[in-house]
Scaffold this motif. Structure first.
Motif, PDB file in Angstrom:
ATOM      1  N   THR B  72       0.810  -1.228   0.000  1.00 54.94           N
ATOM      2  CA  THR B  72       0.000   0.000   0.000  1.00 54.94           C
ATOM      3  C   THR B  72       0.842   1.278   0.000  1.00 54.94           C
ATOM      4  O   THR B  72       0.289   2.363   0.124  1.00 54.94           O
ATOM      5  N   ARG B  73       2.139   1.150  -0.114  1.00 54.41           N
ATOM      6  CA  ARG B  73       3.062   2.284   0.015  1.00 54.41           C
ATOM      7  C   ARG B  73       2.982   2.938   1.387  1.00 54.41           C
ATOM      8  O   ARG B  73       3.326   4.109   1.564  1.00 54.41           O
ATOM      9  N   ALA B  74       2.469   2.188   2.380  1.00 56.05           N
ATOM     10  CA  ALA B  74       2.443   2.742   3.737  1.00 56.05           C
ATOM     11  C   ALA B  74       3.876   2.938   4.220  1.00 56.05           C
ATOM     12  O   ALA B  74       4.182   3.921   4.896  1.00 56.05           O
ATOM     13  N   THR B  75       4.744   1.996   3.876  1.00 52.55           N
ATOM     14  CA  THR B  75       6.163   2.170   4.174  1.00 52.55           C
ATOM     15  C   THR B  75       6.810   2.830   2.973  1.00 52.55           C
ATOM     16  O   THR B  75       6.668   2.358   1.848  1.00 52.55           O
ATOM     17  N   TYR B  76       7.477   3.940   3.238  1.00 59.64           N
ATOM     18  CA  TYR B  76       8.065   4.671   2.122  1.00 59.64           C
ATOM     19  C   TYR B  76       9.353   5.343   2.569  1.00 59.64           C
ATOM     20  O   TYR B  76       9.550   5.629   3.741  1.00 59.64           O
ATOM     21  N   LYS B  77      10.211   5.556   1.601  1.00 61.04           N
ATOM     22  CA  LYS B  77      11.474   6.259   1.869  1.00 61.04           C
ATOM     23  C   LYS B  77      11.312   7.689   1.407  1.00 61.04           C
ATOM     24  O   LYS B  77      11.030   7.929   0.232  1.00 61.04           O
ATOM     25  N   ASP B  78      11.475   8.614   2.318  1.00 61.49           N
ATOM     26  CA  ASP B  78      11.225  10.017   1.997  1.00 61.49           C
ATOM     27  C   ASP B  78      12.560  10.727   1.748  1.00 61.49           C
ATOM     28  O   ASP B  78      13.274  11.084   2.694  1.00 61.49           O
ATOM     29  N   TRP B  89       0.838   5.378   9.171  1.00 64.09           N
ATOM     30  CA  TRP B  89      -0.122   4.577   9.929  1.00 64.09           C
ATOM     31  C   TRP B  89      -1.545   4.706   9.391  1.00 64.09           C
ATOM     32  O   TRP B  89      -2.422   3.945   9.773  1.00 64.09           O
ATOM     33  N   ASN B  90      -1.777   5.691   8.520  1.00 66.17           N
ATOM     34  CA  ASN B  90      -3.109   5.796   7.909  1.00 66.17           C
ATOM     35  C   ASN B  90      -3.277   4.814   6.753  1.00 66.17           C
ATOM     36  O   ASN B  90      -4.390   4.574   6.292  1.00 66.17           O
ATOM     37  N   LYS B  91      -2.156   4.284   6.271  1.00 63.55           N
ATOM     38  CA  LYS B  91      -2.219   3.387   5.109  1.00 63.55           C
ATOM     39  C   LYS B  91      -1.870   1.944   5.454  1.00 63.55           C
ATOM     40  O   LYS B  91      -2.151   1.038   4.665  1.00 63.55           O
ATOM     41  N   CYS B  92      -1.197   1.737   6.587  1.00 60.12           N
ATOM     42  CA  CYS B  92      -0.714   0.388   6.914  1.00 60.12           C
ATOM     43  C   CYS B  92      -1.901  -0.543   7.170  1.00 60.12           C
ATOM     44  O   CYS B  92      -2.792  -0.227   7.957  1.00 60.12           O
ATOM     45  N   ILE B  93      -1.889  -1.711   6.495  1.00 58.20           N
ATOM     46  CA  ILE B  93      -2.980  -2.669   6.688  1.00 58.20           C
ATOM     47  C   ILE B  93      -2.579  -3.782   7.651  1.00 58.20           C
ATOM     48  O   ILE B  93      -3.351  -4.703   7.897  1.00 58.20           O
ATOM     49  N   GLY B  94      -1.365  -3.721   8.167  1.00 55.50           N
ATOM     50  CA  GLY B  94      -0.940  -4.726   9.151  1.00 55.50           C
ATOM     51  C   GLY B  94      -0.706  -6.095   8.553  1.00 55.50           C
ATOM     52  O   GLY B  94      -0.933  -7.106   9.210  1.00 55.50           O
ATOM     53  N   CYS B  95      -0.222  -6.140   7.303  1.00 53.34           N
ATOM     54  CA  CYS B  95       0.041  -7.456   6.684  1.00 53.34           C
ATOM     55  C   CYS B  95       1.370  -8.030   7.176  1.00 53.34           C
ATOM     56  O   CYS B  95       1.610  -9.227   7.036  1.00 53.34           O
ATOM     57  N   ILE B 147       5.026   8.721  13.623  1.00 47.53           N
ATOM     58  CA  ILE B 147       5.550   9.411  14.801  1.00 47.53           C
ATOM     59  C   ILE B 147       4.419   9.542  15.811  1.00 47.53           C
ATOM     60  O   ILE B 147       3.299   9.934  15.454  1.00 47.53           O
ATOM     61  N   GLY B 148       4.716   9.236  17.065  1.00 49.54           N
ATOM     62  CA  GLY B 148       3.692   9.274  18.111  1.00 49.54           C
ATOM     63  C   GLY B 148       3.392   7.857  18.575  1.00 49.54           C
ATOM     64  O   GLY B 148       4.229   6.966  18.444  1.00 49.54           O
ATOM     65  N   ILE B 149       2.196   7.682  19.138  1.00 50.38           N
ATOM     66  CA  ILE B 149       1.776   6.334  19.552  1.00 50.38           C
ATOM     67  C   ILE B 149       0.836   5.796  18.476  1.00 50.38           C
ATOM     68  O   ILE B 149      -0.135   6.454  18.106  1.00 50.38           O
ATOM     69  N   GLN B 150       1.157   4.587  18.028  1.00 46.54           N
ATOM     70  CA  GLN B 150       0.437   4.055  16.883  1.00 46.54           C
ATOM     71  C   GLN B 150      -0.969   3.566  17.253  1.00 46.54           C
ATOM     72  O   GLN B 150      -1.220   3.232  18.402  1.00 46.54           O
ATOM     73  N   PRO B 151      -1.850   3.492  16.256  1.00 43.67           N
ATOM     74  CA  PRO B 151      -3.137   2.811  16.447  1.00 43.67           C
ATOM     75  C   PRO B 151      -2.909   1.299  16.445  1.00 43.67           C
ATOM     76  O   PRO B 151      -1.820   0.847  16.075  1.00 43.67           O
ATOM     77  N   PRO B 152      -3.897   0.509  16.836  1.00 43.22           N
ATOM     78  CA  PRO B 152      -3.721  -0.949  16.759  1.00 43.22           C
ATOM     79  C   PRO B 152      -3.577  -1.413  15.306  1.00 43.22           C
ATOM     80  O   PRO B 152      -4.065  -0.762  14.385  1.00 43.22           O
ATOM     81  N   GLY B 153      -2.888  -2.526  15.138  1.00 43.01           N
ATOM     82  CA  GLY B 153      -2.871  -3.186  13.825  1.00 43.01           C
ATOM     83  C   GLY B 153      -1.954  -2.583  12.792  1.00 43.01           C
ATOM     84  O   GLY B 153      -2.158  -2.795  11.598  1.00 43.01           O
ATOM     85  N   VAL B 154      -0.956  -1.803  13.222  1.00 41.49           N
ATOM     86  CA  VAL B 154       0.004  -1.264  12.255  1.00 41.49           C
ATOM     87  C   VAL B 154       1.421  -1.578  12.723  1.00 41.49           C
ATOM     88  O   VAL B 154       1.646  -1.941  13.869  1.00 41.49           O
ATOM     89  N   VAL B 155       2.368  -1.389  11.799  1.00 39.09           N
ATOM     90  CA  VAL B 155       3.778  -1.661  12.089  1.00 39.09           C
ATOM     91  C   VAL B 155       4.457  -0.344  12.484  1.00 39.09           C
ATOM     92  O   VAL B 155       4.141   0.718  11.925  1.00 39.09           O
ATOM     93  N   SER B 156       5.356  -0.413  13.447  1.00 37.74           N
ATOM     94  CA  SER B 156       6.064   0.795  13.875  1.00 37.74           C
ATOM     95  C   SER B 156       7.571   0.575  13.769  1.00 37.74           C
ATOM     96  O   SER B 156       8.044  -0.556  13.711  1.00 37.74           O
ATOM     97  N   LYS B 157       8.304   1.677  13.757  1.00 42.41           N
ATOM     98  CA  LYS B 157       9.767   1.591  13.619  1.00 42.41           C
ATOM     99  C   LYS B 157      10.423   2.913  13.980  1.00 42.41           C
ATOM    100  O   LYS B 157       9.742   3.944  14.089  1.00 42.41           O
TER     101      LYS B 157
END
Lengths: 398, 253
Positions: B72-78, B89-95, B147-157
């Motif tokens: 989903t391009r939730a992870t991206y290199k800026d 975190w608005n795009k991550c589907i937690g796959c 950045i911040g505290i994530q919602p459930p069901g997403v990947v953080s780093k």
């Protein structure tokens, strides 16, 4: 074809319908309750082993579906007419088994509904998972289209042939790409294998064949006498021979992977085989009882053609390959990846109740849809010419 | 345009885990969700047994395999943010495919069994879609960058503390915690490092301290054979990561 020969249209079908519905409701309730209260913490997966049994279940269903799609293409694309009696059932099973697998995958994801817009709108064409969505969606579409053609009695029309070819290509792309989701991961050496699509095609057809044999017998009350003569002819001729060859081929694939794995000095491959797979009695059981024993049974010409043996083999292979998928998915992750001595041993993983519930959701949903299909659709249909041909004479290919 | 990089001198690292703690405080991560960790490697036996400490942030790879696999391009290199790899975190589907594809194991799915009891998510239940809501929170929040505290069901780093780094005066190339002018913008792990084993700066600036250290002290990148090309370099002895050996199968050679 006499529809009355299908026992699932009668009382046995009602019993199975109720049974599968009850299992589905209970397992779905357990899964949703636990997911609702604990989220994915109700899984036994973790950041070190993120893919567990629900992914293995999805993989199993998706590949069994692809295998059934490939089996359907034998008569519908390649002209092996003796397989016509199972073609329509193959297409139907492929469709509902894929739906069931997708349902399990949906409940495994962190944000399933977001997937519906985030994947198509962001077009990340570099991701094999993006293509998995595209190819399996196409696969589903073509299976449905093909089924509607067969249901309308269009076996040989130009459109029907074209849809059949499109579906065949869709199946190859979908399951081959699914293999590459694992096979392209060079940082996971147990999976990294450019020929993994071939392994997935082969084992997928084997699991599809196991499902087909089981559900053909189920539909006919486990009695070959109730079947149409052409179906009887297939089940005592070409099909069991092919089933035997498929199981043998699957064993060869596993042997080749095991030998290279055990031989390798790379601990991320070697240890998976020596300390995880071959250290597990369940894996041994799945390998020897789930695959080798069925193969030996099917090698014998007398055994091979017996209905009871075929049924037993289908169940054993069905379960054996489910275990194979589980150990494949988990095996790629049991060696800790860059965790140092904080993780001094291989990562232990046993599915949680919620994960088992999801697996039962998949199985019961598939069974429910299959029984519904058997009751309301004529899955044993075949072209008139084939149905009317001499039952005792096997039909020539082409 | 800046290209943020980190240099970690293993000859200076004492394995004190202050960086790990500072990261957890700065980013409000859960126990076990160690965006920054100090790995401990034990290798060999007496008399040549070794113990190695290996600080491990996200490598912010130049060729990030996690980015390529994300459907989903939730992870991206800026590239406009110095080449930092973010998770939207608005795009991550937690796959969790990115976690499979990251060779460095630096991604976290905190929606998992708690590492310790009590479960912090039960002690501080999540509010406003957060996975958990501790009483102190870093005010910086940007879900498009993870950045911040994530919602459930997403990947953080790890984000290289982009919420700090991005506020530095334009043209800053060396983020030295001893320089009062920039110390507030230094990533938490770098700023807190007592033996000053970590350096942060612009890899695109020829005269930056990070470039000088890499050149002068033979900086290496971990797992270079993966081709991911980290923007994190290691100095000194101990950057060789031993292969996995189960505890009960120690090296008997």
């Amino acid at each position: 074809m006499n529809n009355n020969s299908n026992l699932l249209k009668g009382g046995m079908g009602v019993v199975l319908l109720i049974l599968s519905a009850v299992i589905l409701v209970v397992s779905l309730f357990v899964a949703l309750t636990n997911l609702g209260s604990q989220g994915h913490a109700s899984f036994n997966t973790s950041s070190t082993l993120p893919w567990g049994q629900p992914i293995a279940t999805y993989l199993y269903f998706a590949l069994a579906s692809s295998g059934l799609g490939l089996l359907a293409s034998l008569p519908l694309v390649f002209g092996f007419k003796q397989y016509y009696p199972v073609a329509k059932r193959c297409v139907f099973l492929a469709f509902v088994i894929l739906i069931s697998g997708m349902a399990v995958l949906a409940l495994e994801l962190g944000n399933v509904f977001r997937m519906l817009w985030a994947i198509p709108l962001n077009l990340q064409v570099q991701s094999a998972m993006f293509w998995m969505g595209v190819f399996y969606a196409l696969d589903l579409l073509f299976l449905l289209w093909k089924f509607s053609k067969l249901d309308a009695g269009e076996w040989d029309s130009k459109t029907s042939k074209q849809v059949g070819i499109a579906s065949f290509i869709g199946v190859l792309l979908a399951s081959g790409n699914l293999a590459l989701i694992f096979g392209m991961m060079s940082m996971r050496p147990f999976w990294f294998d450019g020929l993994l699509p071939i392994y997935f095609y082969f084992t997928g057809v084997t699991s599809g064949m196991a499902a087909l044999v089981f559900f053909v017998y189920l539909a006919h009350g486990f009695s070959r006498d109730r079947m149409h003569p052409t179906l009887q002819s297939l089940l005592s001729g070409a099909l069991p021979k092919m089933f035997a060859a498929l199981i043998g081929g699957t064993l060869l694939f596993i042997a080749a992977r095991a030998i290279t794995g055990v031989y390798s000095n790379n601990p991320e491959i070697h240890l998976v085989w020596s300390d995880y797979l071959f250290a597990s009695s369940l894996y041994h059981l799945s390998l020897w009882v789930g695959l080798l024993l069925p193969f030996l049974l099917m090698l014998n010409g007398n055994f091979r053609n017996q209905a009871g043996v075929q049924l037993l083999v289908s169940v054993l292979v069905f379960l054996g390959l489910f275990a194979e998928r589980f150990y494949f998915v988990v095996g790629g992750q049991v060696v800790p990846l860059f965790k140092g001595t904080w993780y001094p041993d291989m990562i232990a993983y046993t599915p949680s109740l919620t994960e088992w519930a999801l697996t039962f959701v998949g199985w019961s949903l598939a069974l429910l849809l299959i029984v519904l299909g058997e009751r309301f659709l004529n899955l044993s249909a075949m072209p008139d010419g084939v149905a009317e041909s001499t039952s005792a004479r096997p039909l020539a290919a082409g | 345009m800046a290209k943020w990089g980190m240099v970690i001198d293993l000859d200076k690292c004492t394995g004190c885990q202050a960086c790990t703690t500072a990261c957890a405080m700065e980013n409000n991560t859960l126990p076990g969700e160690s965006w920054q960790d100090v790995l401990f490697y034990h290798e060999g036996e007496y008399p040549s047994g070794q113990m190695k400490w290996l600080p491990r942030p996200c490598m912010q790879c130049e060729k990030p395999s996690c980015v390529y696999v994300c459907p989903t391009r939730a992870t991206y290199k800026d590239e406009n943010a110095g080449g930092i790899v973010f998770v939207d975190w608005n795009k991550c589907i937690g796959c969790k495919y990115c976690m499979i594809a990251c060779p460095y194991g630096v991604r976290f799915y905190a929606d998992e069994k708690p590492l310790i009891e009590p479960d912090m998510r039960e002690v501080y239940p999540g509010q406003n879609k957060q996975l958990w809501s501790p009483p102190y929170q870093n005010p910086d929040e940007d879900w498009r960058r993870g950045i911040g505290i994530q919602p459930p069901g997403v990947v953080s780093k790890c984000t290289f503390c982009y919420h700090k780094v991005s506020k530095a005066p334009a043209g800053t190339v060396d983020f030295d915690e001893d320089n009062p002018a920039v110390k507030e913008y230094v990533p938490a792990c770098v700023r807190t490092c007592a033996p000053k084993a970590r350096y942060f700066g612009d890899l695109d600036a020829p005269d930056s301290q990070v470039n000088q250290l890499i050149g002068d002290k033979h900086g290496v990148r971990l797992k270079d054979h993966t081709g991911n090309k980290p923007q994190v370099y290691y100095l000194g002895a101990g950057a060789g990561v031993p292969a996995f050996t189960p505890a009960d199968k120690g090296d008997k050679s």
